[in-house]
Design a protein around this motif. Structure first.
Motif, short mmCIF file in Angstrom:
data_model
loop_
_atom_site.label_atom_id
_atom_site.label_comp_id
_atom_site.label_asym_id
_atom_site.label_seq_id
_atom_site.Cartn_x
_atom_site.Cartn_y
_atom_site.Cartn_z
N ASN A 128 -59.68 -36.40 27.60
CA ASN A 128 -58.50 -35.56 27.33
C ASN A 128 -58.17 -34.67 28.53
O ASN A 128 -56.99 -34.40 28.81
CB ASN A 128 -58.74 -34.70 26.09
CG ASN A 128 -58.70 -35.50 24.80
OD1 ASN A 128 -58.11 -36.58 24.76
ND2 ASN A 128 -59.34 -35.00 23.75
N GLN A 129 -59.21 -34.21 29.23
CA GLN A 129 -58.98 -33.40 30.42
C GLN A 129 -58.29 -34.24 31.50
O GLN A 129 -57.41 -33.76 32.21
CB GLN A 129 -60.31 -32.84 30.97
CG GLN A 129 -61.12 -32.05 29.97
CD GLN A 129 -60.30 -30.98 29.28
OE1 GLN A 129 -59.66 -30.14 29.92
NE2 GLN A 129 -60.33 -31.00 27.95
N GLU A 139 -63.51 -40.22 37.80
CA GLU A 139 -64.51 -40.13 36.74
C GLU A 139 -64.95 -38.68 36.52
O GLU A 139 -64.99 -37.88 37.44
CB GLU A 139 -65.75 -40.95 37.14
CG GLU A 139 -65.45 -42.44 37.31
CD GLU A 139 -66.35 -43.08 38.34
OE1 GLU A 139 -66.90 -42.36 39.19
OE2 GLU A 139 -66.49 -44.31 38.30
N ILE A 140 -65.25 -38.36 35.26
CA ILE A 140 -65.91 -37.10 34.91
C ILE A 140 -67.11 -37.48 34.06
O ILE A 140 -66.98 -38.26 33.12
CB ILE A 140 -64.99 -36.16 34.10
CG1 ILE A 140 -63.62 -35.99 34.76
CG2 ILE A 140 -65.66 -34.80 33.94
CD1 ILE A 140 -62.65 -35.14 33.95
N PHE A 141 -68.28 -36.96 34.39
CA PHE A 141 -69.45 -37.28 33.57
C PHE A 141 -70.45 -36.13 33.54
O PHE A 141 -70.45 -35.26 34.42
CB PHE A 141 -70.11 -38.59 34.02
CG PHE A 141 -70.51 -38.66 35.46
CD1 PHE A 141 -71.81 -38.41 35.84
CD2 PHE A 141 -69.58 -39.00 36.44
CE1 PHE A 141 -72.20 -38.50 37.16
CE2 PHE A 141 -69.96 -39.10 37.77
CZ PHE A 141 -71.28 -38.84 38.14
N LEU A 142 -71.28 -36.19 32.49
CA LEU A 142 -72.21 -35.11 32.19
C LEU A 142 -73.63 -35.67 32.13
O LEU A 142 -73.87 -36.71 31.52
CB LEU A 142 -71.84 -34.50 30.83
CG LEU A 142 -72.72 -33.37 30.29
CD1 LEU A 142 -72.58 -32.11 31.14
CD2 LEU A 142 -72.35 -33.08 28.84
N THR A 143 -74.56 -34.97 32.78
CA THR A 143 -75.97 -35.36 32.69
C THR A 143 -76.78 -34.17 32.15
O THR A 143 -76.39 -33.02 32.31
CB THR A 143 -76.55 -35.75 34.06
OG1 THR A 143 -76.65 -34.58 34.89
CG2 THR A 143 -75.67 -36.78 34.75
N ASN A 144 -77.92 -34.49 31.53
CA ASN A 144 -78.78 -33.41 31.02
C ASN A 144 -79.65 -32.86 32.16
O ASN A 144 -79.49 -33.25 33.32
CB ASN A 144 -79.61 -33.88 29.83
CG ASN A 144 -80.58 -35.00 30.19
OD1 ASN A 144 -80.94 -35.20 31.36
ND2 ASN A 144 -80.99 -35.76 29.20
N LYS A 145 -80.59 -31.99 31.83
CA LYS A 145 -81.38 -31.32 32.88
C LYS A 145 -82.41 -32.24 33.53
O LYS A 145 -83.04 -31.88 34.52
CB LYS A 145 -82.07 -30.08 32.33
CG LYS A 145 -83.17 -30.34 31.32
CD LYS A 145 -83.80 -29.03 30.89
CE LYS A 145 -84.95 -29.23 29.91
NZ LYS A 145 -85.56 -27.94 29.52
N THR A 153 -66.49 -40.67 31.29
CA THR A 153 -65.15 -41.17 30.98
C THR A 153 -65.05 -42.68 31.21
O THR A 153 -64.07 -43.30 30.81
CB THR A 153 -64.10 -40.45 31.83
OG1 THR A 153 -64.46 -40.58 33.21
CG2 THR A 153 -64.01 -38.98 31.46
N SER A 154 -66.04 -43.27 31.90
CA SER A 154 -66.03 -44.71 32.15
C SER A 154 -67.46 -45.17 32.47
O SER A 154 -68.36 -44.34 32.63
CB SER A 154 -65.10 -45.07 33.31
OG SER A 154 -65.55 -44.46 34.51
N LEU A 210 -72.52 -31.19 35.52
CA LEU A 210 -71.24 -31.88 35.31
C LEU A 210 -70.65 -32.28 36.65
O LEU A 210 -70.62 -31.47 37.59
CB LEU A 210 -70.25 -30.97 34.58
CG LEU A 210 -68.86 -31.55 34.30
CD1 LEU A 210 -68.92 -32.55 33.16
CD2 LEU A 210 -67.86 -30.44 33.97
N LYS A 211 -70.20 -33.53 36.74
CA LYS A 211 -69.55 -33.98 37.98
C LYS A 211 -68.13 -34.45 37.69
O LYS A 211 -67.89 -35.27 36.80
CB LYS A 211 -70.33 -35.12 38.63
CG LYS A 211 -69.74 -35.53 39.99
CD LYS A 211 -70.56 -36.57 40.71
CE LYS A 211 -70.00 -36.81 42.10
NZ LYS A 211 -70.69 -37.89 42.82
#
Length: 360
Positions: A128-129, A139-145, A153-154, A210-211
């Motif tokens: 949505n962003q 691309e936007i993506f999230l990783t844990n610690k 997003t892909s 977050l990248k």
């Protein structure tokens, strides 16, 4: 020779000699002052555009940090971290390795295992962003610690990211830092991409990273090309290693900055200087973009090449370079000298005519 002719000739010769000597003296006296002032002006143009780009990058950082600290992101990270929390370091690494191998072995982005990360609540939120700021994000993506993927997003090339330089740069040994991943041209989005990586905190602990891959050249071209005219000169965005990130009319990273400019940047002795290029002299001003220096709380870098990205950064910062033709910079003094010569010549001719008539 008649007296009138002698008098007229003497006035003509004396007047022209005085006018030439006066013009030359004024030019020589003014030259150094003009060069100094024009060098400062050239540097100020580079500083202004550099400041604009720095402000642009800082605004992107604020947007990314706002996105990273939304409740949906933090909740997803807490859940993901908890799923690994009871495992020993060895078992956790082995688990992430196996998931990563499975991820890489699957080519179909619609596979159920892949969709667990690309079609969940967080990935939908990130998509949505992208839609809200159309064309701005790759691309936007999230990783844990632990560096394991939580949402994207892909389909990315890997699921595990904790070993990558940009992740380590943002995690910063648990201190947390904003990291700019300058990896060059990205085939996956067909443009120049700057990865913006931000740490996500819960109190003093880093709970994830977050990248956001930003398509930046459109905005930067407006900042640089919008300033271009004959007086301002030619503006480029370059890496300190010499490659040109942006110059109007050229593909990103397809050209190198002039060798003399590169040598000056490498020596770090001066940010304003004069160069010779193809028989023409130029005044050059350079200004380093503050956020790319990699100061406290910030990192900047990249890799030389990867599967999708080409001509990555090798530990270089960014500079704005402004180059102006010497002839243009000296235009005010040359116009003044020409005007003085024109008026002086007219006065001398009038005196010659008067002396001739008076002599008769």
């Amino acid at each position: 020779m008649k007296f009138s002719n002698k008098l007229s000739l003497a006035i003509l010769i004396t007047g022209m000699i005085v006018l030439i000597l006066l013009s030359f003296t004024i030019y020589r006296i003014s030259y150094n002052a003009i060069i100094k002032s024009q060098s400062m002006y050239t540097r100020s143009i580079a500083d202004e555009v550099s400041g604009d780009i720095d402000h642009f990058l800082y605004e992107k950082v604020k947007t990314a940090l706002t996105l990273a600290n939304t409740p949906i992101i933090k909740k997803a990270l807490e859940t993901s971290n908890a799923s690994y929390a009871n495992l020993s370091d060895e078992k956790r690494k082995e688990s992430i390795k196996l998931l990563n191998e499975k991820w890489k072995s699957i080519k179909d982005p619609a596979d159920g295992f892949i969709l667990k990360f690309t079609d969940n609540k967080v990935s939908t939120f990130l998509k949505n962003q992208q839609a809200i700021l159309k064309g701005e994000y790759g691309e936007i993506f999230l990783t844990n610690k632990f560096g394991a993927l939580v949402a994207s997003t892909s389909k990315l090339s890997t699921l595990a990211h904790g070993h990558k330089y940009w992740w380590l740069g943002s995690y910063d040994n648990g201190e947390g830092a904003v990291f700019f991943d300058d990896r060059g041209y990205d085939d996956s989005v067909g443009g120049y991409v700057l990865g913006l990586v931000v740490p996500i905190r819960k109190g003093t602990e880093i709970i994830g990273v977050l990248k956001c891959n930003l398509n930046i050249l459109g905005s930067i071209s407006e900042l640089i090309s919008g300033e271009k005219n004959q007086i301002v000169g030619n503006l480029k965005l370059i890496r300190s290693g010499g490659m040109v990130v942006f110059e109007e009319g050229f593909d990103p990273l397809s050209t190198q900055v002039h060798g003399s400019i590169f040598e000056k940047l490498k020596s770090k002795k001066s940010r304003t200087f004069i160069i010779n290029d193809s028989g023409e002299k130029y005044i050059v001003g350079c200004s380093e973009i503050e956020l790319t220096k990699g100061g406290k709380g910030y990192g900047f870098g990249g890799t030389f090449e990867s599967i999708d990205h080409k001509k990555g950064n090798t530990g270089e910062s960014w500079y704005v370079v402004c180059s102006r033709q010497m002839s243009v910079a000296l235009m005010p003094i040359t116009k003044s000298i020409k005007t003085m010569i024109l008026i002086g010549t007219a006065i001398i001719l009038i005196l010659v005519l008067v002396s001739y008539l008076f002599g008769r």
